[in-house]
Design a protein around this motif. Structure first.
Motif, PDB file in Angstrom:
ATOM      1  N   GLY A 510       0.878  -1.101   0.068  1.00  0.00           N
ATOM      2  CA  GLY A 510       0.134  -0.031  -0.007  1.00  0.00           C
ATOM      3  C   GLY A 510       0.764   1.316  -0.056  1.00  0.00           C
ATOM      4  O   GLY A 510       2.166   1.286  -0.196  1.00  0.00           O
ATOM      5  N   TYR A 511       0.047   2.316   0.014  1.00  0.00           N
ATOM      6  CA  TYR A 511       0.870   3.725   0.032  1.00  0.00           C
ATOM      7  C   TYR A 511       0.614   4.658   1.023  1.00  0.00           C
ATOM      8  O   TYR A 511      -0.774   4.716   1.350  1.00  0.00           O
ATOM      9  CB  TYR A 511       0.526   4.099  -1.318  1.00  0.00           C
ATOM     10  CG  TYR A 511       1.296   3.312  -2.444  1.00  0.00           C
ATOM     11  CD1 TYR A 511       2.517   3.364  -3.202  1.00  0.00           C
ATOM     12  CD2 TYR A 511       0.186   2.243  -3.134  1.00  0.00           C
ATOM     13  CE1 TYR A 511       2.805   2.252  -3.905  1.00  0.00           C
ATOM     14  CE2 TYR A 511       0.870   1.498  -3.872  1.00  0.00           C
ATOM     15  CZ  TYR A 511       1.971   1.442  -4.637  1.00  0.00           C
ATOM     16  OH  TYR A 511       2.432   0.513  -5.359  1.00  0.00           O
ATOM     17  N   SER A 512       1.518   5.514   1.624  1.00  0.00           N
ATOM     18  CA  SER A 512       0.989   6.503   2.380  1.00  0.00           C
ATOM     19  C   SER A 512       1.728   7.733   1.550  1.00  0.00           C
ATOM     20  O   SER A 512       2.758   7.793   1.246  1.00  0.00           O
ATOM     21  CB  SER A 512       2.023   6.467   3.802  1.00  0.00           C
ATOM     22  OG  SER A 512       1.421   5.471   4.458  1.00  0.00           O
ATOM     23  N   MET A 513       0.501   8.508   0.962  1.00  0.00           N
ATOM     24  CA  MET A 513       0.529   9.456  -0.020  1.00  0.00           C
ATOM     25  C   MET A 513       0.464  11.025   0.622  1.00  0.00           C
ATOM     26  O   MET A 513      -0.400  11.246   1.277  1.00  0.00           O
ATOM     27  CB  MET A 513      -0.209   9.329  -1.190  1.00  0.00           C
ATOM     28  CG  MET A 513       0.067  10.493  -2.075  1.00  0.00           C
ATOM     29  SD  MET A 513       1.654  10.345  -3.088  1.00  0.00           S
ATOM     30  CE  MET A 513       1.255   8.979  -4.032  1.00  0.00           C
ATOM     31  N   GLU A 514       1.545  12.049   0.516  1.00  0.00           N
ATOM     32  CA  GLU A 514       1.316  13.023   0.832  1.00  0.00           C
ATOM     33  C   GLU A 514       0.020  13.773   0.318  1.00  0.00           C
ATOM     34  O   GLU A 514      -0.227  13.607  -1.055  1.00  0.00           O
ATOM     35  CB  GLU A 514       2.552  14.014   0.402  1.00  0.00           C
ATOM     36  CG  GLU A 514       2.939  15.322   1.400  1.00  0.00           C
ATOM     37  CD  GLU A 514       1.847  16.519   0.720  1.00  0.00           C
ATOM     38  OE1 GLU A 514       1.603  17.489   1.688  1.00  0.00           O
ATOM     39  OE2 GLU A 514       1.597  16.672  -0.377  1.00  0.00           O
ATOM     40  N   TYR A 515      -0.985  14.302   0.773  1.00  0.00           N
ATOM     41  CA  TYR A 515      -2.351  14.631   0.206  1.00  0.00           C
ATOM     42  C   TYR A 515      -2.311  15.699  -0.713  1.00  0.00           C
ATOM     43  O   TYR A 515      -3.173  15.435  -1.725  1.00  0.00           O
ATOM     44  CB  TYR A 515      -3.110  14.953   1.383  1.00  0.00           C
ATOM     45  CG  TYR A 515      -3.175  16.350   1.867  1.00  0.00           C
ATOM     46  CD1 TYR A 515      -3.519  17.591   1.299  1.00  0.00           C
ATOM     47  CD2 TYR A 515      -2.194  16.693   3.025  1.00  0.00           C
ATOM     48  CE1 TYR A 515      -3.563  18.984   1.578  1.00  0.00           C
ATOM     49  CE2 TYR A 515      -1.939  18.128   3.284  1.00  0.00           C
ATOM     50  CZ  TYR A 515      -2.878  19.167   2.774  1.00  0.00           C
ATOM     51  OH  TYR A 515      -2.779  20.452   3.205  1.00  0.00           O
ATOM     52  N   SER A 516      -1.510  16.573  -0.900  1.00  0.00           N
ATOM     53  CA  SER A 516      -1.517  17.823  -1.873  1.00  0.00           C
ATOM     54  C   SER A 516      -1.218  17.336  -3.355  1.00  0.00           C
ATOM     55  O   SER A 516      -1.931  17.946  -4.098  1.00  0.00           O
ATOM     56  CB  SER A 516      -0.525  18.734  -1.660  1.00  0.00           C
ATOM     57  OG  SER A 516       0.899  18.452  -1.835  1.00  0.00           O
ATOM     58  N   THR A 517      -0.666  16.117  -3.610  1.00  0.00           N
ATOM     59  CA  THR A 517      -0.567  15.624  -4.856  1.00  0.00           C
ATOM     60  C   THR A 517      -1.151  14.125  -5.024  1.00  0.00           C
ATOM     61  O   THR A 517      -1.592  13.541  -6.236  1.00  0.00           O
ATOM     62  CB  THR A 517       0.837  15.499  -5.089  1.00  0.00           C
ATOM     63  OG1 THR A 517       1.274  14.432  -4.386  1.00  0.00           O
ATOM     64  CG2 THR A 517       1.714  16.741  -5.180  1.00  0.00           C
ATOM     65  N   LEU A 518      -2.157  13.708  -4.045  1.00  0.00           N
ATOM     66  CA  LEU A 518      -2.850  12.591  -4.503  1.00  0.00           C
ATOM     67  C   LEU A 518      -4.185  13.011  -4.873  1.00  0.00           C
ATOM     68  O   LEU A 518      -4.820  14.022  -4.466  1.00  0.00           O
ATOM     69  CB  LEU A 518      -3.110  12.191  -2.777  1.00  0.00           C
ATOM     70  CG  LEU A 518      -3.851  10.917  -2.666  1.00  0.00           C
ATOM     71  CD1 LEU A 518      -3.049   9.593  -3.474  1.00  0.00           C
ATOM     72  CD2 LEU A 518      -4.115  10.555  -1.267  1.00  0.00           C
ATOM     73  N   ASN A 519      -4.435  12.014  -5.931  1.00  0.00           N
ATOM     74  CA  ASN A 519      -5.829  12.219  -6.500  1.00  0.00           C
ATOM     75  C   ASN A 519      -6.430  10.899  -6.589  1.00  0.00           C
ATOM     76  O   ASN A 519      -6.106   9.875  -6.451  1.00  0.00           O
ATOM     77  CB  ASN A 519      -5.484  12.590  -8.045  1.00  0.00           C
ATOM     78  CG  ASN A 519      -4.375  11.978  -8.772  1.00  0.00           C
ATOM     79  OD1 ASN A 519      -4.342  10.709  -8.612  1.00  0.00           O
ATOM     80  ND2 ASN A 519      -3.687  12.665  -9.590  1.00  0.00           N
ATOM     81  N   PHE A 520      -7.709  10.836  -6.951  1.00  0.00           N
ATOM     82  CA  PHE A 520      -8.596   9.823  -7.305  1.00  0.00           C
ATOM     83  C   PHE A 520      -8.078   8.718  -8.269  1.00  0.00           C
ATOM     84  O   PHE A 520      -8.075   7.544  -7.789  1.00  0.00           O
ATOM     85  CB  PHE A 520      -9.914  10.368  -7.832  1.00  0.00           C
ATOM     86  CG  PHE A 520     -11.010   9.273  -8.169  1.00  0.00           C
ATOM     87  CD1 PHE A 520     -11.438   8.370  -6.948  1.00  0.00           C
ATOM     88  CD2 PHE A 520     -11.264   8.637  -9.255  1.00  0.00           C
ATOM     89  CE1 PHE A 520     -12.345   7.422  -7.303  1.00  0.00           C
ATOM     90  CE2 PHE A 520     -12.089   7.704  -9.443  1.00  0.00           C
ATOM     91  CZ  PHE A 520     -12.821   7.060  -8.592  1.00  0.00           C
ATOM     92  N   GLU A 521      -7.293   9.055  -9.085  1.00  0.00           N
ATOM     93  CA  GLU A 521      -6.879   8.281 -10.205  1.00  0.00           C
ATOM     94  C   GLU A 521      -5.797   7.427  -9.365  1.00  0.00           C
ATOM     95  O   GLU A 521      -5.942   6.124  -9.667  1.00  0.00           O
ATOM     96  CB  GLU A 521      -6.375   8.838 -11.412  1.00  0.00           C
ATOM     97  CG  GLU A 521      -5.832   8.105 -12.540  1.00  0.00           C
ATOM     98  CD  GLU A 521      -7.005   7.237 -13.048  1.00  0.00           C
ATOM     99  OE1 GLU A 521      -6.869   6.160 -13.668  1.00  0.00           O
ATOM    100  OE2 GLU A 521      -8.148   7.807 -13.027  1.00  0.00           O
ATOM    101  N   PHE A 522      -4.900   7.892  -8.842  1.00  0.00           N
ATOM    102  CA  PHE A 522      -4.045   7.129  -8.022  1.00  0.00           C
ATOM    103  C   PHE A 522      -4.639   6.161  -7.283  1.00  0.00           C
ATOM    104  O   PHE A 522      -4.196   4.748  -7.108  1.00  0.00           O
ATOM    105  CB  PHE A 522      -3.021   8.102  -7.422  1.00  0.00           C
ATOM    106  CG  PHE A 522      -1.966   7.274  -6.635  1.00  0.00           C
ATOM    107  CD1 PHE A 522      -0.298   7.184  -7.181  1.00  0.00           C
ATOM    108  CD2 PHE A 522      -2.002   6.660  -5.240  1.00  0.00           C
ATOM    109  CE1 PHE A 522       0.436   6.614  -6.725  1.00  0.00           C
ATOM    110  CE2 PHE A 522      -1.041   6.186  -4.758  1.00  0.00           C
ATOM    111  CZ  PHE A 522       0.158   5.998  -5.389  1.00  0.00           C
ATOM    112  N   ILE A 523      -5.483   6.579  -6.259  1.00  0.00           N
ATOM    113  CA  ILE A 523      -6.283   5.608  -5.452  1.00  0.00           C
ATOM    114  C   ILE A 523      -6.913   4.559  -5.988  1.00  0.00           C
ATOM    115  O   ILE A 523      -6.776   3.276  -5.607  1.00  0.00           O
ATOM    116  CB  ILE A 523      -7.178   6.780  -4.624  1.00  0.00           C
ATOM    117  CG1 ILE A 523      -6.575   7.675  -3.637  1.00  0.00           C
ATOM    118  CG2 ILE A 523      -8.061   6.002  -3.466  1.00  0.00           C
ATOM    119  CD1 ILE A 523      -7.505   8.685  -3.230  1.00  0.00           C
TER     120      ILE A 523
END
Length: 588
Positions: A510-523
């Motif tokens: 899984g991934y812990s992603m910094e929120y400001s560049t996280l988007n629905f497509e990655f999720i």
């Protein structure tokens, strides 16, 4: 003020005379970005990295990339050049489209031809200057030259947050933004000059600087400020009206409230998009008015033909249908799952010293799914619960964990937020968590001073225990992630990513992603691979709701009480009016 108002009214009339063409231009560009360019560049980056056997890009492997993966670097540089060309083409497409529409001469074939000619005028030597230019105008781009592709480029929030916690770094950051803003304002006319007058890059930069000298730029800044205020007021009043109407309808029994909510939410989306286009087109006219005399001022008007109306009709049917379907499922709560809650460094609302047992015990009362904490290797190859690589900030001792034994470290007292507590060993922390039946998210911190057998010892001492307690592990160092998965495939290990460059593809669980560049497509891509995605560090309730709207699996926060409230409001609200309001916060 009268002159500003007169100009804004004229620009607004220009927009409404050609509103169909402007909507087609703007929405068409947005669709091209969302459906073609953004996915294409992400796929290309992912493919180039995978071809070189590289799962990620970060500060940790930049040196290795340059020295050992020359072909990958060349591929990424080619992609960067193509990205610059696409961004430049989009600006040309918008600016030329604006002039052709206002001049009553718009045709798709002509617009493609002229925008392609604008691309051909770029010399290879201009690419470094263009890259520098886009970096300079980036803070200013949302006000004037907003494109969905360029808006994806941003400084991660964790970097800004880190710099604002130190007075010296904060001062540097403020000075940096002042300089960048001034340069962005002074050079904002560069692209219009290149596109409208076919200036070379250097010539356009000099001319833009000249045209905005002696505070001449202030004339369009004032108009942009007034335009921004008008937009905010209109949007706020409209949302208040919709919220009030829906609140009244919610009082009626049956399905009336639900049907009204679908209609109102769709109306909110339509009006918001239309207002965005209106604001963007007026902003472009304000700035470009310093360079180009709009043909519209001569009163030329061309009616929209059947092709234009047909194109608009197709857009309305397709996008409207998708919006209504999405709003139906959103308002019904279909597919919405409660995200796991994760306390960042074991604290909540500054209730103790980070990574200490007393803070974790207090935080446990708020019932987080996981308590996130950090571990470092010590001088005697044991493990201490600590985030920073230096102890001075918390204990006043100017030493690193590798310079002290575990016994020496656990004798130190850490102080923060008006609290104090002893530094804990990993064994002590695990024991306390097990007594509380509190699950942990353990971040393995790595440094160049770590011993060669650090990961092996960590797994031998704690691997089975972590699995038994249903704890998780994550790390910013991909070598640690891969090493732990190789040593213990049953251990659930997540990879911490500070920036979203490509689609998820790695050995991590899984991934812990910094929120400001996280988007629905990655999720969505990660979840298709049955990998969870946790966003960090989210302390703003608005962003929390945005993450939930994007279906993130978990949220790491310093504001655990606020997160619990945001989840309850977002997931359990029985008021459709409140759900519409939540949509606004989650999508803005």
């Amino acid at each position: 003020m009268r002159a500003i108002w007169r100009n804004l009214c004229q620009y607004s009339r220009n927009f409404w005379q050609h509103w169909v063409s402007f909507i087609i231009l703007f929405v068409g560009m947005d669709l091209a970005n969302q459906l073609i360019f953004i996915p294409l560049f992400r796929l290309t980056t992912t493919y180039v990295l995978q071809a070189g056997g590289i799962p990620f890009i970060s500060y940790q492997n930049i040196g290795i990339l340059i020295t050992q993966h020359t072909l990958v670097v060349i591929g990424l540089l080619i992609e960067l050049i193509l990205l610059l060309l696409v961004i430049y083409w989009q600006f040309a497409f918008l600016l030329l489209g604006l002039r052709l529409i206002l001049g009553g001469q718009i045709s798709f074939k002509r617009l493609l031809k002229e925008s392609w000619l604008a691309i051909q005028n770029i010399r290879p030597g201009s690419f470094p200057l263009l890259l520098l230019y886009f970096m300079l105008v980036l803070p200013f781009v949302d006000l004037v030259f907003r494109t969905p592709l360029l808006s994806k480029v941003q400084i991660p929030e964790f970097i800004l947050d880190f710099m604002t916690r130190n007075s010296v770094l904060l001062t540097i950051l403020i000075i940096f933004y002042i300089i960048i803003t001034i340069l962005g304002i002074r050079l904002i006319l560069t692209l219009p000059l290149m596109i409208y007058r076919q200036y070379r890059t250097r010539q356009a930069l000099r001319e833009s600087w000249k045209l905005t000298s002696k505070l001449k730029w202030w004339q369009y800044i004032k108009q942009l400020i007034v335009l921004g205020l008008i937009t905010v007021i209109i949007l706020a009043l409209f949302y208040l009206l919709i919220y009030g109407l829906q609140s009244l309808v919610d009082l009626f029994p049956g399905k009336l409230a639900f049907m009204a909510a679908i209609f109102n939410l769709t109306l909110v989306q339509v009006v918001s998009e239309l207002l965005t286009i209106w604001t963007g087109m007026i902003a472009l006219q304000i700035v470009i008015g310093l360079v180009d005399d709009f043909p519209a001022s001569k009163g030329r008007l061309r009616r929209v033909g059947w092709l234009g109306w047909s194109t608009l009709g197709v857009m309305v049917v397709v996008l409207g249908g998708l919006a209504i379907a999405n709003n139906y499922y959103y308002l019904k709560g279909t597919g919405m799952t409660r995200p796991v809650t994760i306390s960042h460094r074991g604290v909540a609302e500054k209730n103790g010293v980070q990574n200490t047992i007393p803070a974790m015990e207090k935080t446990h009362r708020l019932k987080p799914t996981y308590v996130e904490m950090d571990v470092h290797e010590t001088k005697d190859h044991k493990f201490v619960v600590l985030h920073d690589e230096n102890l001075k900030k918390l204990t006043g001792v100017d030493k690193t964990p590798h310079e002290l034994t575990l016994t020496q470290l656990t004798k130190l007292t850490a102080r923060e937020n008006g609290h104090q507590a002893k530094i804990a060993s990993l064994d002590q922390y695990l024991n306390a968590a097990e007594k509380l039946h509190q699950k942990l998210l353990i971040e393995v911190k790595t440094t160049p001073q770590d011993s060669k057998g650090m990961l092996k010892r960590f797994n031998q001492q704690y691997g089975k225990r972590i699995i038994k307690d249903h704890d998780l592990v994550h790390s910013l160092d991909y070598r640690a992630v891969a090493g732990l998965k190789q040593l213990n495939p049953k251990l659930k290990v997540l990879y911490i990513q500070p920036y979203n460059f490509s689609y998820p593809k790695s050995i991590a669980d899984g991934y812990s992603m910094e929120y400001s560049t996280l988007n629905f497509e990655f999720i969505r891509q990660a979840q298709r691979q049955k990998n969870d995605v946790y966003s960090w560090t989210v302390n703003d309730p608005r962003v929390m709701k945005q993450m939930m709207y994007d279906h993130v699996n978990g949220i790491i926060t310093d504001n655990l009480g606020g997160l619990n409230s945001a989840i309850a409001d977002f997931m359990n609200s029985k008021s459709y009016a409140n759900r519409i309001l939540n949509f606004y916060f989650s999508s803005s």
